[in-house]
Design a protein around this motif. Structure first.
Motif, PDB file in Angstrom:
ATOM      1  N   LYS A 275      11.327  -5.541  16.535  1.00  0.00           N
ATOM      2  CA  LYS A 275      11.619  -5.312  15.190  1.00  0.00           C
ATOM      3  C   LYS A 275      10.935  -5.033  14.095  1.00  0.00           C
ATOM      4  CE  LYS A 275      14.840  -9.290  15.713  1.00  0.00           C
ATOM      5  NZ  LYS A 275      15.608 -10.685  16.199  1.00  0.00           N
ATOM      6  N   LEU A 276      10.651  -4.318  13.143  1.00  0.00           N
ATOM      7  CA  LEU A 276      10.336  -4.072  11.445  1.00  0.00           C
ATOM      8  C   LEU A 276      10.594  -4.603  10.412  1.00  0.00           C
ATOM      9  CD1 LEU A 276       7.774  -2.211  11.072  1.00  0.00           C
ATOM     10  CD2 LEU A 276       8.816   0.054  11.419  1.00  0.00           C
ATOM     11  N   LEU A 277       9.625  -4.968  10.314  1.00  0.00           N
ATOM     12  CA  LEU A 277      10.384  -4.963   8.221  1.00  0.00           C
ATOM     13  C   LEU A 277       9.032  -4.709   7.800  1.00  0.00           C
ATOM     14  CD1 LEU A 277      11.884  -6.939   6.599  1.00  0.00           C
ATOM     15  CD2 LEU A 277      10.198  -8.707   6.550  1.00  0.00           C
ATOM     16  N   LYS A 313      14.311  -2.951   8.804  1.00  0.00           N
ATOM     17  CA  LYS A 313      14.741  -3.186   7.321  1.00  0.00           C
ATOM     18  C   LYS A 313      13.537  -2.677   6.597  1.00  0.00           C
ATOM     19  CE  LYS A 313      16.907  -6.054   4.816  1.00  0.00           C
ATOM     20  NZ  LYS A 313      16.685  -7.946   4.138  1.00  0.00           N
ATOM     21  N   LEU A 314      13.537  -1.821   5.793  1.00  0.00           N
ATOM     22  CA  LEU A 314      12.164  -2.023   4.275  1.00  0.00           C
ATOM     23  C   LEU A 314      12.818  -3.114   3.194  1.00  0.00           C
ATOM     24  CD1 LEU A 314      10.377   0.244   2.789  1.00  0.00           C
ATOM     25  CD2 LEU A 314      12.011   1.494   2.606  1.00  0.00           C
ATOM     26  N   VAL A 315      11.822  -3.083   2.278  1.00  0.00           N
ATOM     27  CA  VAL A 315      12.120  -4.733   1.755  1.00  0.00           C
ATOM     28  C   VAL A 315      11.220  -3.672   0.337  1.00  0.00           C
ATOM     29  CG1 VAL A 315      12.039  -6.579   1.254  1.00  0.00           C
ATOM     30  CG2 VAL A 315      12.657  -6.255   3.076  1.00  0.00           C
ATOM     31  N   SER A 316      11.868  -3.864  -0.301  1.00  0.00           N
ATOM     32  CA  SER A 316      11.264  -3.482  -2.010  1.00  0.00           C
ATOM     33  C   SER A 316      10.453  -4.454  -2.525  1.00  0.00           C
ATOM     34  CB  SER A 316      11.557  -2.589  -3.066  1.00  0.00           C
ATOM     35  OG  SER A 316      12.903  -2.742  -3.533  1.00  0.00           O
ATOM     36  N   THR A 317       9.828  -5.063  -3.319  1.00  0.00           N
ATOM     37  CA  THR A 317       9.245  -5.165  -4.438  1.00  0.00           C
ATOM     38  C   THR A 317       9.092  -4.880  -6.027  1.00  0.00           C
ATOM     39  OG1 THR A 317       6.531  -5.669  -4.243  1.00  0.00           O
ATOM     40  CG2 THR A 317       7.864  -7.150  -2.740  1.00  0.00           C
ATOM     41  N   PRO A 318       8.958  -5.635  -6.917  1.00  0.00           N
ATOM     42  CA  PRO A 318       8.618  -5.210  -8.060  1.00  0.00           C
ATOM     43  C   PRO A 318       7.969  -4.898  -8.527  1.00  0.00           C
ATOM     44  CG  PRO A 318       9.419  -7.297  -8.443  1.00  0.00           C
ATOM     45  CD  PRO A 318       9.680  -7.075  -6.929  1.00  0.00           C
ATOM     46  N   GLU A 319       6.702  -5.485  -7.794  1.00  0.00           N
ATOM     47  CA  GLU A 319       4.922  -5.372  -7.846  1.00  0.00           C
ATOM     48  C   GLU A 319       4.547  -3.777  -7.783  1.00  0.00           C
ATOM     49  OE1 GLU A 319       3.839  -7.760  -9.865  1.00  0.00           O
ATOM     50  OE2 GLU A 319       6.081  -9.105  -9.539  1.00  0.00           O
TER      51      GLU A 319
END
Length: 338
Positions: A275-277, A313-319
């Motif tokens: 798993k890769l996040l 999964k690629l997750v973005s943050t607003p920072e």
């Protein structure tokens, strides 16, 4: 006057070069993956590092009960003349065994930040958001903090280093056929070996995470140690051409000759099907999100070849370039338990 551009040659070469081991839908996948692993091992100097291996000689220096967890400080030798200080945090919830989350600080003042401790001026900037180990405990993991080479207690004794302390150490590693990345990965793997000494740790369920330089080590450690079942690099996964080759970064980010052979996204084949996040800030100025998003399309193709589309999964943050615990930990928990 004729305009002089001192780096134009490098920029021209970057445009001309297509990494020779770049992912290709039509290539023999297993053969390509074997080539990628061999080349990464060669370029990081892992096999040279292994030649200097020794018994780990574990010494426990502290074993105390805190509020809700047990904190063990230990040191061990990962290779001759290389002592690695660590903290292991074990929850006080009376489970027989706990999954392990390895937590790696980036360019802070050291691993104590993961424990929520403030030892030096400026630590308060990091100590709340970046207390990775305490956050891991809150999410049901045991946590292993490893002091990375050239950081914190392992800062090299060189008062003339004009940049991050990692530069002096990284340059010496290059001269010896090694890389800081390879050395940090080696330390992580040897620390996993040491976990067999602690009966409360479920070594079949190991995750690793970190931000910035800690995220970089997270990614490469997962590439080269299959015992890591989940990797969650934050603010670090990005194509070389858009990040470490596009602007000044610390010496510890570099693998000499790497771009002749692969881009960072190609290396995801060494983690798949595990798993890769990947977590990246949408406003990160040094690991640009749009470049990461495009690169992750290759990652998804690689995982599809492994029949493991849902394990990346690629997750973005607003920072910008920062750890965002309220976004990252729910994603880690969901992926670890899926």
């Amino acid at each position: 006057m004729i305009e002089i551009n001192g780096d134009k040659c490098h920029s021209t070469l970057m445009k001309k070069i297509t990494p020779s081991l770049a992912y290709n839908d039509g290539a023999d996948y297993e053969g390509w993956k074997t080539q990628i692993e061999a080349k990464l091992r060669e370029l990081t100097g892992i096999d040279l590092i292994a030649e200097n291996a020794c018994e780990h000689q574990l010494t426990i220096e502290e074993d105390i009960h805190m509020d809700g967890y047990r904190r063990i400080r230990f040191v061990f030798f990962s290779e001759i003349d290389t002592m690695v200080p660590c903290y292991l945090l074990i929850p006080d919830t009376n489970e027989e065994k706990y999954p392990l989350m390895i937590t790696l600080q980036g360019h802070t003042s050291g691993m104590h930040i993961s424990l929520g401790l403030e030892k030096y001026p400026g630590d308060e900037v990091y100590s709340t958001n970046s207390a990775f180990a305490l956050q891991a405990i809150e999410n049901g993991f045991a946590a292993l903090c490893i002091e990375q080479r050239s950081m914190g207690e392992r800062k090299p004794p060189n008062p003339t280093d004009r940049g991050h302390n990692c530069c002096y150490q990284a340059h010496n590693a290059f001269m010896l056929g090694r890389t800081t990345i390879g050395e940090r990965v080696w330390d992580v793997s040897r620390a996993i070996d040491v976990m067999s000494e602690f009966s409360q740790i479920d070594t079949s369920r190991i995750g690793i995470t970190g931000n910035s330089g800690g995220g970089t080590a997270t990614f490469y450690a997962a590439c080269l140690d299959e015992r890591i079942k989940l990797a969650a690099p934050s603010c670090s996964f990005c194509p070389y051409k858009a990040s470490i080759m596009a602007m000044l970064h610390c010496g510890c980010n570099y693998i000499p000759n790497a771009y002749r052979y692969f881009e960072m996204e190609d290396l995801a084949c060494l983690i798949a099907p595990r798993k890769l996040l990947a977590v990246n800030g949408e406003k990160d100025p040094i690991f640009p999100y749009e470049a990461t998003r495009r690169a992750f399309e290759t990652v998804k193709k690689i995982y599809a070849r492994e029949g493991a589309e849902y394990n990346c999964k690629l997750v973005s943050t607003p920072e910008e370039h920062m750890w965002v615990p309220e976004i990252i930990w729910p994603e880690i928990d969901a992926m670890m338990n899926s």
